[in-house]
Motif scaffolding. Structure first.
Motif, PDB file in Angstrom:
ATOM      1  N   GLY A  14       6.427 -12.216 -16.805  1.00  8.37           N
ATOM      2  CA  GLY A  14       5.849 -13.551 -16.639  1.00  8.37           C
ATOM      3  C   GLY A  14       5.625 -14.272 -17.952  1.00  8.37           C
ATOM      4  O   GLY A  14       5.092 -15.376 -17.974  1.00  8.37           O
ATOM      5  N   MET A  15       6.076 -13.635 -19.045  1.00 12.69           N
ATOM      6  CA  MET A  15       5.838 -14.203 -20.382  1.00 12.69           C
ATOM      7  C   MET A  15       7.164 -14.536 -21.047  1.00 12.69           C
ATOM      8  O   MET A  15       7.622 -13.776 -21.903  1.00 12.69           O
ATOM      9  CB  MET A  15       5.051 -13.180 -21.228  1.00 12.69           C
ATOM     10  CG  MET A  15       3.742 -12.739 -20.589  1.00 12.69           C
ATOM     11  SD  MET A  15       2.842 -11.471 -21.532  1.00 12.69           S
ATOM     12  CE  MET A  15       3.592  -9.945 -20.972  1.00 12.69           C
ATOM     13  N   GLY A  16       7.877 -15.589 -20.687  1.00 18.09           N
ATOM     14  CA  GLY A  16       7.694 -16.466 -19.550  1.00 18.09           C
ATOM     15  C   GLY A  16       8.441 -15.954 -18.325  1.00 18.09           C
ATOM     16  O   GLY A  16       9.159 -14.963 -18.401  1.00 18.09           O
ATOM     17  N   PRO A  17       8.339 -16.693 -17.227  1.00 18.89           N
ATOM     18  CA  PRO A  17       8.984 -16.252 -15.987  1.00 18.89           C
ATOM     19  C   PRO A  17      10.517 -16.183 -16.047  1.00 18.89           C
ATOM     20  O   PRO A  17      11.117 -15.262 -15.490  1.00 18.89           O
ATOM     21  CB  PRO A  17       8.531 -17.298 -14.964  1.00 18.89           C
ATOM     22  CG  PRO A  17       7.954 -18.428 -15.736  1.00 18.89           C
ATOM     23  CD  PRO A  17       7.527 -17.903 -17.058  1.00 18.89           C
ATOM     24  N   LEU A  18      11.147 -17.123 -16.731  1.00 13.51           N
ATOM     25  CA  LEU A  18      12.614 -17.086 -16.849  1.00 13.51           C
ATOM     26  C   LEU A  18      13.073 -15.875 -17.658  1.00 13.51           C
ATOM     27  O   LEU A  18      14.102 -15.278 -17.364  1.00 13.51           O
ATOM     28  CB  LEU A  18      13.146 -18.352 -17.539  1.00 13.51           C
ATOM     29  CG  LEU A  18      13.642 -19.483 -16.662  1.00 13.51           C
ATOM     30  CD1 LEU A  18      14.173 -20.612 -17.543  1.00 13.51           C
ATOM     31  CD2 LEU A  18      14.728 -19.047 -15.684  1.00 13.51           C
ATOM     32  N   THR A  20      11.624 -13.023 -17.726  1.00 12.33           N
ATOM     33  CA  THR A  20      11.511 -11.863 -16.840  1.00 12.33           C
ATOM     34  C   THR A  20      12.746 -11.746 -15.954  1.00 12.33           C
ATOM     35  O   THR A  20      13.312 -10.664 -15.772  1.00 12.33           O
ATOM     36  CB  THR A  20      10.235 -11.987 -15.979  1.00 12.33           C
ATOM     37  OG1 THR A  20       9.108 -12.003 -16.855  1.00 12.33           O
ATOM     38  CG2 THR A  20      10.101 -10.822 -15.002  1.00 12.33           C
ATOM     39  N   VAL A  21      13.185 -12.878 -15.414  1.00 10.94           N
ATOM     40  CA  VAL A  21      14.387 -12.906 -14.581  1.00 10.94           C
ATOM     41  C   VAL A  21      15.609 -12.487 -15.409  1.00 10.94           C
ATOM     42  O   VAL A  21      16.443 -11.694 -14.965  1.00 10.94           O
ATOM     43  CB  VAL A  21      14.563 -14.321 -13.975  1.00 10.94           C
ATOM     44  CG1 VAL A  21      15.952 -14.501 -13.413  1.00 10.94           C
ATOM     45  CG2 VAL A  21      13.510 -14.569 -12.902  1.00 10.94           C
ATOM     46  N   MET A  24      15.578  -8.777 -15.800  1.00 11.29           N
ATOM     47  CA  MET A  24      15.991  -8.089 -14.568  1.00 11.29           C
ATOM     48  C   MET A  24      17.511  -8.133 -14.403  1.00 11.29           C
ATOM     49  O   MET A  24      18.143  -7.149 -14.007  1.00 11.29           O
ATOM     50  CB  MET A  24      15.296  -8.712 -13.358  1.00 11.29           C
ATOM     51  CG  MET A  24      13.790  -8.456 -13.341  1.00 11.29           C
ATOM     52  SD  MET A  24      12.932  -9.441 -12.068  1.00 11.29           S
ATOM     53  CE  MET A  24      13.443  -8.594 -10.562  1.00 11.29           C
ATOM     54  N   GLN A  25      18.098  -9.288 -14.721  1.00 11.44           N
ATOM     55  CA  GLN A  25      19.561  -9.399 -14.656  1.00 11.44           C
ATOM     56  C   GLN A  25      20.228  -8.424 -15.612  1.00 11.44           C
ATOM     57  O   GLN A  25      21.260  -7.836 -15.294  1.00 11.44           O
ATOM     58  CB  GLN A  25      19.997 -10.825 -15.012  1.00 11.44           C
ATOM     59  CG  GLN A  25      19.993 -11.741 -13.814  1.00 11.44           C
ATOM     60  CD  GLN A  25      20.207 -13.189 -14.184  1.00 11.44           C
ATOM     61  OE1 GLN A  25      19.774 -13.636 -15.247  1.00 11.44           O
ATOM     62  NE2 GLN A  25      20.842 -13.932 -13.296  1.00 11.44           N
ATOM     63  N   VAL A  44       7.654  -5.524 -10.464  1.00  6.40           N
ATOM     64  CA  VAL A  44       7.605  -6.566 -11.489  1.00  6.40           C
ATOM     65  C   VAL A  44       6.333  -7.392 -11.337  1.00  6.40           C
ATOM     66  O   VAL A  44       6.103  -8.005 -10.287  1.00  6.40           O
ATOM     67  CB  VAL A  44       8.827  -7.499 -11.374  1.00  6.40           C
ATOM     68  CG1 VAL A  44       8.829  -8.534 -12.487  1.00  6.40           C
ATOM     69  CG2 VAL A  44      10.119  -6.692 -11.378  1.00  6.40           C
ATOM     70  N   SER A  46       4.942 -10.541 -12.528  1.00  7.77           N
ATOM     71  CA  SER A  46       5.357 -11.763 -13.226  1.00  7.77           C
ATOM     72  C   SER A  46       4.292 -12.836 -13.017  1.00  7.77           C
ATOM     73  O   SER A  46       4.395 -13.674 -12.128  1.00  7.77           O
ATOM     74  CB  SER A  46       6.719 -12.229 -12.705  1.00  7.77           C
ATOM     75  OG  SER A  46       7.155 -13.361 -13.440  1.00  7.77           O
TER      76      SER A  46
ATOM     77  N   ILE B  28      11.347 -20.533  -9.572  1.00  9.41           N
ATOM     78  CA  ILE B  28      11.106 -21.208 -10.855  1.00  9.41           C
ATOM     79  C   ILE B  28      11.654 -22.630 -10.807  1.00  9.41           C
ATOM     80  O   ILE B  28      10.980 -23.589 -11.192  1.00  9.41           O
ATOM     81  CB  ILE B  28      11.736 -20.409 -12.022  1.00  9.41           C
ATOM     82  CG1 ILE B  28      11.021 -19.049 -12.176  1.00  9.41           C
ATOM     83  CG2 ILE B  28      11.690 -21.205 -13.324  1.00  9.41           C
ATOM     84  CD1 ILE B  28      11.724 -18.075 -13.118  1.00  9.41           C
ATOM     85  N   ASP B  36       4.643 -22.196 -19.264  1.00  7.55           N
ATOM     86  CA  ASP B  36       4.637 -20.928 -18.512  1.00  7.55           C
ATOM     87  C   ASP B  36       3.538 -20.914 -17.458  1.00  7.55           C
ATOM     88  O   ASP B  36       3.754 -20.502 -16.309  1.00  7.55           O
ATOM     89  CB  ASP B  36       4.347 -19.750 -19.463  1.00  7.55           C
ATOM     90  CG  ASP B  36       5.558 -19.363 -20.306  1.00  7.55           C
ATOM     91  OD1 ASP B  36       6.624 -19.981 -20.140  1.00  7.55           O
ATOM     92  OD2 ASP B  36       5.405 -18.453 -21.135  1.00  7.55           O
ATOM     93  N   LEU B  42       4.026 -14.058  -9.408  1.00  9.87           N
ATOM     94  CA  LEU B  42       4.755 -13.221  -8.447  1.00  9.87           C
ATOM     95  C   LEU B  42       4.493 -11.747  -8.720  1.00  9.87           C
ATOM     96  O   LEU B  42       4.409 -11.339  -9.880  1.00  9.87           O
ATOM     97  CB  LEU B  42       6.269 -13.451  -8.572  1.00  9.87           C
ATOM     98  CG  LEU B  42       6.825 -14.846  -8.343  1.00  9.87           C
ATOM     99  CD1 LEU B  42       8.328 -14.864  -8.657  1.00  9.87           C
ATOM    100  CD2 LEU B  42       6.588 -15.298  -6.907  1.00  9.87           C
ATOM    101  N   VAL B  44       6.611  -8.498  -7.604  1.00  8.45           N
ATOM    102  CA  VAL B  44       7.935  -8.294  -7.000  1.00  8.45           C
ATOM    103  C   VAL B  44       8.209  -6.803  -6.824  1.00  8.45           C
ATOM    104  O   VAL B  44       8.214  -6.040  -7.799  1.00  8.45           O
ATOM    105  CB  VAL B  44       9.037  -8.910  -7.885  1.00  8.45           C
ATOM    106  CG1 VAL B  44      10.405  -8.766  -7.220  1.00  8.45           C
ATOM    107  CG2 VAL B  44       8.725 -10.364  -8.199  1.00  8.45           C
TER     108      VAL B  44
END
Lengths: 250, 250
Positions: A14-18, A20-21, A24-25, A44, A46, B28, B36, B42, B44
């Motif tokens: 969540g630091m930041g949310p993008l 985190t994504v 994960m990718q 996760v 987030s 997002i 942020d 979330l 997850v």
């Protein structure tokens, strides 16, 4: 019987949310998989409301610590066997977080240290001002005899602009600032650039300097995949949330 | 004092892992945010070892239920105020899952129903065979007087190929199958195509039929953002994990 052995990895995000994504990718991309069930199980956290890390470091306050600790407790309770924190700056609190849990906690700079090869080289550090000031990348990388090149104040300001642009999803300016700062560091003698802020790989993607970059997020993702998928002969002896999930697959 | 009111949303994911990441990106993207801290918090659960949903529906077994329920328990314990499950097929178990928790659980088909406008139209259902057979989209959409067009067995097989190609990251074949199946449904009279499998939006992206598609994942993401960010005058009276996070921001 499907018996892919996988250990549950907790993501303190969540630091930041993008970012985190993006992490994960990168975990998914780093996993050898032919079906869903081969992938690394993640829990996760987030929660982007964790107070801003850079401003806390600059102000010398401790504001984010309790909020990050709350996330850590949540992941512990969910049965995570390893904690990864895809935010470089938050590693300023790593020592206290790691000391307050019995769960193994990866350090991003340690994941990077394990990844850099044997050759002599100068690594340009591209990170938030908070990360540079916290000093952990300098410590980890010089311990394996890498020369770390820090940006000048001017270049650091440009890096800050690239990060801020990613956070508001202004990718055109993000790329522009990223390339300018990267070229300055390469010109000053860096052999490679370490992207030690989770926003920076998004700014470096599809630019001319991408090949000169080492992505700390990728290093962390690869370390998580290695941990989760490693053959563990004694796994069945350990109490493990993941084992109990796995037992339902058979 | 930062006091963005946000409620914690639990994501019951990992079915598959890329679809979970895609859902998080759509949350997002659907959030009005300048930093942020504006984003939706979330938690997850992305454990891809949950047994395959389609084969369980086809075989008439109940294998995935206990594994999904374990994820639901994990999210409850973490303090989620709403549960979203970004896997259409898993909604075959929605009624039993929702009945076994006191936490509000969004139904993807309900999120889609809320999103489709007032006009008369025929919606072509693009989903796994398991989702089509489970029948919940037909029930939810016909309740708002939409005509639902189901694919023929041949077209359903092509949709299955598109989904399988996404799962092994073969995007070129995924797009090819996606467009072929979509054109068949449009030719058969569909006004719009409902992408009711979380893999399909990835196959439809950057294709000619993208504008004719309604993405069930986006509908679910928007419903989560609406829930999390809605002004809640009584929030401070409720025991809420998120409130306790929020109080540390002030």
């Amino acid at each position: 019987m499907q018996m892919a052995m996988r250990r549950l990895v907790g993501v303190l995000g969540g630091m930041g949310p993008l970012a985190t994504v993006d992490f994960m990718q990168k975990v998914i991309a780093a996993t050898p998989a032919t079906c869903d069930q081969d992938h690394v199980p993640l829990i996760v956290y987030s929660v982007p409301q964790i107070p801003d890390r850079v401003s806390a470091i600059v102000a010398g306050t401790d504001e984010p610590f309790q909020a990050i600790l709350q996330g850590l407790r949540c992941l512990e309770q969910a049965g995570a066997r390893l904690i990864a924190m895809p935010c470089n700056t938050a590693h300023a609190w790593y020592d206290r977080l790691a000391a307050s849990t019995s769960v193994e906690m990866l350090h991003m700079a340690d994941a990077v240290r394990q990844r850099v090869g044997g050759r002599q080289e100068t690594i340009g550090l591209m990170a938030t001002y908070g990360t540079v000031r916290a000093g952990f990348y300098q410590r980890y990388l010089t311990s394996v005899e890498r020369t770390v090149l820090l940006p000048t104040a001017d270049v650091q300001a440009v890096i800050g602009k690239a990060i801020a642009a990613v956070k508001v999803n202004d990718m055109s300016h993000a790329r522009q600032h990223m390339v300018a700062a990267a070229e300055a560091l390469l010109h000053a003698g860096a052999d490679r650039l370490l992207l030690a802020c989770t926003e920076l790989p998004l700014a470096a993607a599809s630019t001319a300097i991408q090949d000169r970059c080492l992505d700390a997020t990728v290093c962390l993702a690869e370390a998580c995949v290695a941990f989760s998928t490693r053959v563990q002969p004694h796994l069945s002896e350990e109490p493990d949330v993941w084992t109990s999930v796995g037992s339902r697959i058979s």
